[in-house]
Design a protein around this motif. Sequence first.
Motif, PDB file in Angstrom:
ATOM      1  N   ARG A  62      16.369 -31.475  12.803  1.00 24.69           N
ATOM      2  CA  ARG A  62      14.860 -31.851  12.264  1.00 24.69           C
ATOM      3  C   ARG A  62      14.645 -31.323  10.810  1.00 24.69           C
TER       4      ARG A  62
ATOM      5  N   GLY B  39       9.232 -33.124  13.753  1.00 24.16           N
ATOM      6  CA  GLY B  39       9.750 -31.960  12.745  1.00 24.16           C
ATOM      7  C   GLY B  39       9.286 -30.692  13.951  1.00 24.16           C
TER       8      GLY B  39
ATOM      9  N   ARG C 236      12.406 -32.998   8.180  1.00 25.32           N
ATOM     10  CA  ARG C 236      10.961 -33.204   8.786  1.00 25.32           C
ATOM     11  C   ARG C 236       9.837 -31.925   8.546  1.00 25.32           C
TER      12      ARG C 236
END
Length: 322
Positions: free
Chosen positions: A27, A74, A30
């Motif tokens: 992630r 995220g 993000r």
Amino acid sequence: DFNVLITGETGTGKELFARTIHKNSPRAARPFVVVDCAALSDNLLESILFGHRKGAFSGADQDSPGLVRQAHHGTLFLDDIGELPLNSQKAFLRVLQEKKFRPVGASKEEPSDFRLIAATHRDLSQMVKAGQFREDLFYRLKTVTLDLPPLRDRREDLQPLTMHYLARLSAKDRSAAKAFDPEFLQILEGYNWPGNVRELFHTLEQAVVASGVNRMLFPMHLSKDIRIQVARMKVERSPAGSIESLRQEGVGASPISPETMASQWLMDPNLPSLKTFRHQMEKVYLEAVVHQLRGDIAEIVRRTGLSRSHLYAMLKKHNIPL
């Protein structure tokens, strides 16, 4: 993608570790969204976390996505999770389980695929026993637990942390990084750092300011409180005290004169040789004069009675910067 709970005293770097986990996860590209749970009140929590619709309450003149929505795909970092109000813990537990939330004033739920990292300086297990923290939320948070030790328990990190932060300060100011005297590091290693890494970085900032244009950091550039505490701990460990402890306590500290220090040293049962005593006192005297007169060469020459050439030679001999 598991939940992570980071524990440790204030100033140990819990948010830094959370960001490191995020940057090394799938992630990483993000958002990393920080929620300061200590700043959330019951009446604002749902609006801040889950967002709201226009007209949901007085002052809501437009839609707000909320922090949970901003963390979609995220990482959601809940800092000081132990400060989350008890009444709000149940609402967040459902969001954590279902990965869905309802904005204030909305008629339906919305999804948010976030990875959760939480941090606290409090003992959540004791809070659970005291009824101050929900047990089901506690076990949901602690899938993976990282306990960050205080700086006093990892003194081997002091030198690399000091070098790292001094380099960061020099890059910020676009100046050459300052070096530090071995005795400077010895004092850092002898201090207990109740404020941990955060206190260390603040102390280094103060030392850099105190050193002015000097390229080298010396004990006299550290705060008097730190130097005195370190000296006191050394004296407590050795009832008779030590010359080095007393010297570090007095370096650059105007309330303790070289004469006072000399009398303290002479009370030490382990007297040094005359040559060593003379050398140490000479250095302490010069450091005190340079510190008190703020490096004013003309005034130092007048006060000490030395010629300029002799003064420069002695400063070079003892590696004392101006």
